[in-house]
Enzyme design. Structure first.
Site, short mmCIF file in Angstrom:
data_model
loop_
_atom_site.label_atom_id
_atom_site.label_comp_id
_atom_site.label_asym_id
_atom_site.label_seq_id
_atom_site.Cartn_x
_atom_site.Cartn_y
_atom_site.Cartn_z
N CYS A 129 0.82 -1.22 0.00
CA CYS A 129 0.00 0.00 0.00
C CYS A 129 0.85 1.27 0.00
O CYS A 129 0.35 2.35 -0.29
CB CYS A 129 -0.96 0.01 1.19
SG CYS A 129 -2.14 -1.34 1.12
N HIS A 272 -3.21 7.18 2.37
CA HIS A 272 -3.69 5.85 1.99
C HIS A 272 -5.01 5.56 2.70
O HIS A 272 -5.16 5.82 3.90
CB HIS A 272 -2.64 4.80 2.36
CG HIS A 272 -3.14 3.41 2.17
ND1 HIS A 272 -3.68 2.98 0.98
CD2 HIS A 272 -3.21 2.35 3.01
CE1 HIS A 272 -4.06 1.72 1.09
NE2 HIS A 272 -3.78 1.31 2.32
N ASN A 302 -10.15 -0.22 0.09
CA ASN A 302 -8.69 -0.10 0.12
C ASN A 302 -8.15 -0.64 -1.21
O ASN A 302 -8.19 -1.84 -1.46
CB ASN A 302 -8.14 -0.92 1.30
CG ASN A 302 -6.63 -0.90 1.39
OD1 ASN A 302 -5.94 -0.49 0.45
ND2 ASN A 302 -6.10 -1.36 2.51
N1 COA Z 1 -18.78 -9.09 8.61
C1 COA Z 1 -19.32 -9.39 9.81
N2 COA Z 1 -18.57 -9.78 10.86
C2 COA Z 1 -17.25 -9.87 10.69
C3 COA Z 1 -16.63 -9.56 9.47
C4 COA Z 1 -17.46 -9.16 8.40
N3 COA Z 1 -16.97 -8.84 7.18
N4 COA Z 1 -15.31 -9.72 9.59
C5 COA Z 1 -15.08 -10.11 10.84
N5 COA Z 1 -16.26 -10.20 11.50
C6 COA Z 1 -16.49 -10.59 12.90
C7 COA Z 1 -15.34 -11.38 13.48
O1 COA Z 1 -15.47 -12.75 13.15
C8 COA Z 1 -15.48 -11.11 14.96
O2 COA Z 1 -16.50 -11.94 15.46
P1 COA Z 1 -16.37 -12.56 16.95
O3 COA Z 1 -16.33 -11.40 17.87
O4 COA Z 1 -17.61 -13.37 17.05
O5 COA Z 1 -15.10 -13.36 16.93
C9 COA Z 1 -16.01 -9.68 15.02
O6 COA Z 1 -16.53 -9.40 13.69
C10 COA Z 1 -14.97 -8.65 15.35
O7 COA Z 1 -13.81 -8.89 14.59
P2 COA Z 1 -12.52 -8.03 14.79
O8 COA Z 1 -11.47 -8.51 13.83
O9 COA Z 1 -12.17 -7.94 16.23
O10 COA Z 1 -13.05 -6.60 14.32
P3 COA Z 1 -12.30 -5.23 14.40
O11 COA Z 1 -13.10 -4.29 15.19
O12 COA Z 1 -10.85 -5.38 14.76
O13 COA Z 1 -12.34 -4.74 12.89
C11 COA Z 1 -11.02 -4.64 10.87
C12 COA Z 1 -11.74 -5.54 11.88
C13 COA Z 1 -10.38 -5.52 9.83
C14 COA Z 1 -12.04 -3.72 10.22
C15 COA Z 1 -9.97 -3.79 11.64
O14 COA Z 1 -9.18 -4.62 12.43
C16 COA Z 1 -9.07 -3.04 10.70
O15 COA Z 1 -9.50 -2.15 9.99
N6 COA Z 1 -7.76 -3.34 10.72
C17 COA Z 1 -6.82 -2.69 9.84
C18 COA Z 1 -6.91 -3.30 8.50
C19 COA Z 1 -6.09 -2.57 7.48
O16 COA Z 1 -6.02 -1.38 7.52
N7 COA Z 1 -5.50 -3.33 6.54
C20 COA Z 1 -4.80 -2.82 5.43
C21 COA Z 1 -3.53 -2.16 5.82
S1 COA Z 1 -2.84 -1.37 4.44
#
Ligand code: COA
Length: 345
Positions: A129, A272, A302
């Site tokens: 990215c 980004h 993204n």
């Molecule tokens: N739809 C519904 N539920 C989902 C899901 C989706 N697409 N993806 C994950 N979940 C669920 C998980 O299974 C989890 O369930 P559980 O509590 O029963 O185990 C719950 O949602 C929470 O998951 P979690 O991973 O803790 O969510 P979060 O608040 O950390 O958000 C992201 C997840 C990915 C949005 C967040 O971590 C994020 O944005 N991270 C950075 C990612 C990024 O920027 N990547 C690129 C870098 S260049």
């Protein structure tokens, strides 16, 4: 270290004269909304918007011939036209991408050929990215130190081919989209313009948080091996979130300090787009108004290397980015990598 200039005073040291003279972008035709995703995996529009700010994204159709190089060529043609140039005016093409059409040749070689740019320098740069910002910095250095007067810098990715659009892959698949953005850099005699400062960083120790394993042996944690995960993005979301939220402000502060500028001296922070919450945290930390740190993740997701040049093109075509302004590009991504590039337009 801050400069002793009064707040908001223009940087007076002569710059390189290298200027961004044209921008362009392109996204695939197919639009996939959160509601579309609800039909193919266990997710919800509400979950995606609340956690990421994303409403829709464009997804390429490989079977129909859409690839990184086709999107990039379209974006490049628009950038060259906006610059009032032709492809034969270019001396170099650098494509920031982690998803070239194939391992070799580089996307840049394919793009240069499709453009009809002749036998010019062309290479890809993989910083995930951060690819476009790395490419911008590399292009500037090669233009200052070499014979290149006009350079096409591209950020392009077709990352959705590494996403698993099933409930198993939902945590990753909902985040990403495809696209390409490009700009033309040109050497000018105007030394009030050019790159003010830049930083590039990496931490391979953090690679395990965001990578694409291609076989069992690639898994950093063998206990995580799952056949369904092979050739798909493996991401530890909360780990990447923490890295991004803490790195972004440090990178902004480092870049401002090196230029002797204050947050309010910058006209545009072109960042980004990985998560609207990460961008909002950076805005709050530096007290930036919304128009200075523009967010379009709701419409594109993204798009990896494409996200920054997509914004640059949108903002340029809207007339928001003007000559005389200061623009800071900021990115972070897999590698881990993070980079900044501060320009006087
Ligand atoms: N739809 C519904 N539920 C989902 C899901 C989706 N697409 N993806 C994950 N979940 C669920 C998980 O299974 C989890 O369930 P559980 O509590 O029963 O185990 C719950 O949602 C929470 O998951 P979690 O991973 O803790 O969510 P979060 O608040 O950390 O958000 C992201 C997840 C990915 C949005 C967040 O971590 C994020 O944005 N991270 C950075 C990612 C990024 O920027 N990547 C690129 C870098 S260049």
């Amino acid at each position: 270290m801050k400069s002793d200039q009064p707040d908001g005073a223009p940087t007076t040291a002569p710059l390189s004269g290298i200027s961004i003279v044209g921008t362009g972008s392109a996204v695939p035709k197919r639009l996939v909304t959160n509601t579309d995703l609800e039909e193919i995996m266990d997710t919800s529009d509400e979950w995606i918007i609340k956690r990421t700010g994303i409403r829709e994204r464009h997804v390429h159709d490989r079977e129909a011939g859409e690839t990184t190089s086709t999107m990039a060529t379209e974006a490049a043609q628009r950038a060259i036209k906006a610059a009032g140039m032709t492809a034969s005016d270019l001396d170099m093409v650098i494509c920031g991408t982690m998803t070239p059409d194939m391992p070799t040749p580089s996307a840049a070689c394919i793009i240069a050929d499709k453009l009809g740019a002749g036998q010019i320098a062309a290479f890809d740069l993989n910083a995930a990215c951060s690819g476009f910002v790395y490419a911008l910095n590399a292009a500037h250095a090669l233009m200052v130190g070499g014979p290149y007067r006009s350079c096409l810098v591209i950020g392009a990715d077709s990352v959705t081919r590494y996403c698993d659009f099933s409930t198993f892959g939902r945590a990753v698949a909902v985040l990403f989209g495809d696209g390409a953005g490009a700009c033309v850099l040109q050497q000018t005699d105007d030394t009030a313009k050019g790159l003010i400062t830049q930083y590039m960083h990496s931490d391979g120790g953090g690679a395990k948080h965001l990578y694409i394993p291609t076989r069992k042996g690639d898994f950093y944690d063998q206990a995580e091996f799952d056949e369904r995960q092979v050739s798909h993005i493996l991401m530890h979301g909360p780990g990447v979130f923490k890295f991004a939220v803490s790195t972004f402000p440090k990178l902004i502060a480092q870049t401002l300090d090196s230029a002797g500028l204050n947050p309010e001296d910058i006209d545009h922070y072109i960042c980004h787009q990985s998560n609207a919450r990460i961008l909002a945290a950076a805005r709050d930390r530096f007290g930036l108004p919304e128009e200075k740190l523009y967010v379009n993740i709701d419409r594109f997701g993204n798009t990896v290397g494409a996200s920054i040049p997509l914004i640059l093109d949108e903002q340029t075509r809207a007339g928001a980015v003007k000559p005389g302004q200061k623009v800071m590009f900021l990115a972070f991504g897999a590698g881990l990598t993070w980079a900044s590039s501060l320009w006087q337009f």
